[in-house]
Enzyme design. Structure first.
Site, mmCIF file in Angstrom:
data_model
loop_
_atom_site.group_PDB
_atom_site.id
_atom_site.type_symbol
_atom_site.label_atom_id
_atom_site.label_comp_id
_atom_site.label_asym_id
_atom_site.label_seq_id
_atom_site.Cartn_x
_atom_site.Cartn_y
_atom_site.Cartn_z
ATOM 1 N N LYS A 1 8.937 0.526 -5.821
ATOM 2 C CA LYS A 1 7.778 0.031 -5.982
ATOM 3 C C LYS A 1 7.111 -1.018 -7.484
ATOM 4 O O LYS A 1 7.218 -0.302 -8.080
ATOM 5 C CB LYS A 1 6.596 0.926 -5.129
ATOM 6 C CG LYS A 1 5.073 0.655 -4.945
ATOM 7 C CD LYS A 1 4.267 1.772 -4.619
ATOM 8 C CE LYS A 1 3.374 1.638 -4.688
ATOM 9 N NZ LYS A 1 1.749 2.713 -4.124
ATOM 10 N N THR B 1 0.821 -1.121 0.299
ATOM 11 C CA THR B 1 -0.064 -0.135 -0.137
ATOM 12 C C THR B 1 1.100 1.029 -0.103
ATOM 13 O O THR B 1 2.507 1.517 0.478
ATOM 14 C CB THR B 1 -1.242 -0.072 1.759
ATOM 15 O OG1 THR B 1 -0.106 0.092 2.341
ATOM 16 C CG2 THR B 1 -1.466 -1.243 1.156
ATOM 17 N N SER C 1 -11.422 0.074 -1.404
ATOM 18 C CA SER C 1 -10.260 0.792 -1.783
ATOM 19 C C SER C 1 -9.673 0.326 -3.000
ATOM 20 O O SER C 1 -9.704 1.341 -3.526
ATOM 21 C CB SER C 1 -9.083 0.187 -0.841
ATOM 22 O OG SER C 1 -7.980 1.337 -1.258
ATOM 23 N N HIS D 1 4.015 -3.192 -8.954
ATOM 24 C CA HIS D 1 2.199 -4.389 -8.394
ATOM 25 C C HIS D 1 2.435 -4.913 -9.698
ATOM 26 O O HIS D 1 1.821 -6.014 -9.313
ATOM 27 C CB HIS D 1 1.481 -3.426 -9.346
ATOM 28 C CG HIS D 1 1.010 -1.860 -8.114
ATOM 29 N ND1 HIS D 1 1.359 -1.441 -8.854
ATOM 30 C CD2 HIS D 1 0.331 -1.629 -7.413
ATOM 31 C CE1 HIS D 1 1.020 0.054 -7.988
ATOM 32 N NE2 HIS D 1 -0.085 -0.198 -6.669
ATOM 33 N N ARG E 1 -3.635 -8.179 1.874
ATOM 34 C CA ARG E 1 -4.777 -7.735 2.718
ATOM 35 C C ARG E 1 -6.089 -8.162 2.624
ATOM 36 O O ARG E 1 -5.739 -9.035 1.458
ATOM 37 C CB ARG E 1 -4.652 -5.211 1.932
ATOM 38 C CG ARG E 1 -5.583 -5.422 3.306
ATOM 39 C CD ARG E 1 -6.115 -3.324 1.879
ATOM 40 N NE ARG E 1 -6.879 -2.631 3.112
ATOM 41 C CZ ARG E 1 -6.665 -1.740 2.918
ATOM 42 N NH1 ARG E 1 -6.194 -0.803 1.874
ATOM 43 N NH2 ARG E 1 -8.172 -1.013 3.540
#
Length: 222
Positions: free
Chosen positions: A52, A1, A84, A54, A76
Site C-alpha cells: 500500500k 482506502t 474522513s 499514499h 473519492r
C-alpha cells in the site's frame, strides 16, 4: 482506502471476511513509505507482493512507471474525503490536530496537508488511467455496483473464477463492507459533509469532471 485494501486482499487471496476481521491487515499490506516494516522487509516478501502507498505517481518506484508492477488507485469524492481525513487527523496521537473543520478545509484547499496537493495527486493518476498496469477506481462504485468492481479487480489481478466463485466473492466483499461500515474504528463518513460547506469547491482540471471530481484516499501497489 482501508476498505479497498481489505477487499483487494479478499479477492486476491480468497480469504474469508471473518478471518480478515481478526488479522492485522497492515501486516499483510505494508505501507511502502512507512519506516515500519521498512523497505528491506518489503523486498523480501514473496511475489506477488501486496503493498500500500499514499505517494504521488511521480514518487513511486521506477519499475511501476515501466509497467513492471500493477497499481490499483482509488479516487473519492473530495467532500467525503476531507471529512474522513479530518477525523483521521484528530484521532491520531502523532498528529493531534485540534483546529476547526473549516480551518482544515482551508489547509486541504491550499495543499498544506501531507502528501501535497490532492488535485495534482488525482490528476497524475487520471492522466495514466489508460496504462495497462493501472486500474483507476472510484470509491463510490463500491456501493453503487460492487459486483462490477470485484470483476474488474479479479480480471486485473489475474484471478480466475467461474460464475459461482465470483458470486461468492461478491457476497464475501459485501459482508466485509457491512462489517467495516458498522465498525466505530473505521468511519466511512459518506455524505457527512452536507451542511458544512458554504460554497462549492472549485477545481482547475476539466478532465476530472468526467468522473464527477472524485478524490483520493489511498491505493494499493502490486
Amino acid at each position: 482506502t482501508s476498505l479497498l485494501q481489505e477487499v483487494v486482499y479478499l479477492v486476491s487471496q480468497g480469504a474469508d471476511p471473518d478471518e480478515i476481521g481478526l488479522m492485522n491487515i497492515d501486516e499483510q499490506l505494508p505501507v511502502l513509505e512507512y519506516p515500519q516494516p521498512g523497505l528491506d522487509i518489503i523486498q523480501e516478501l514473496t511475489s506477488p507482493r501486496l503493498i500500500k502507498s499514499h505517494l504521488p505517481y511521480r514518487f513511486l518506484p521506477t519499475a511501476m512507471h515501466n509497467g513492471e508492477a500493477k497499481v490499483i488507485y482509488m479516487a473519492r469524492n473530495p467532500k467525503d474525503l476531507v471529512v474522513s481525513y479530518y477525523q483521521f487527523h484528530r484521532s491520531l496521537r502523532t498528529m493531534s490536530y485540534r483546529g476547526t473543520f473549516q480551518e482544515f478545509c482551508q489547509r486541504f484547499m491550499n495543499d498544506k496537508l501531507g502528501y501535497g496537493s490532492w488535485f495534482e495527486h488525482v490528476q497524475e493518476f487520471w492522466d495514466h488511467r489508460m496504462d495497462s498496469n493501472i486500474l483507476f477506481l472510484k470509491y463510490e462504485d463500491m456501493y453503487k455496483d460492487l459486483g462490477t468492481m470485484v470483476e474488474q479487480l479479479a480480471r486485473f489481478l489475474g484471478v480466475t473464477c467461474d460464475k459461482f466463485q465470483r458470486e461468492s466473492m461478491v457476497e464475501s466483499c459485501n459482508q466485509l463492507i457491512d462489517q467495516c461500515c458498522n465498525s466505530e474504528a473505521l468511519s466511512i463518513c459518506r455524505g457527512k459533509w452536507k451542511g458544512k460547506y458554504k460554497k462549492q469547491i472549485k477545481y482547475p482540471y476539466p478532465s476530472l469532471h468526467l468522473f464527477s471530481f472524485t478524490g483520493l484516499h489511498s491505493r494499493n501497489i502490486f
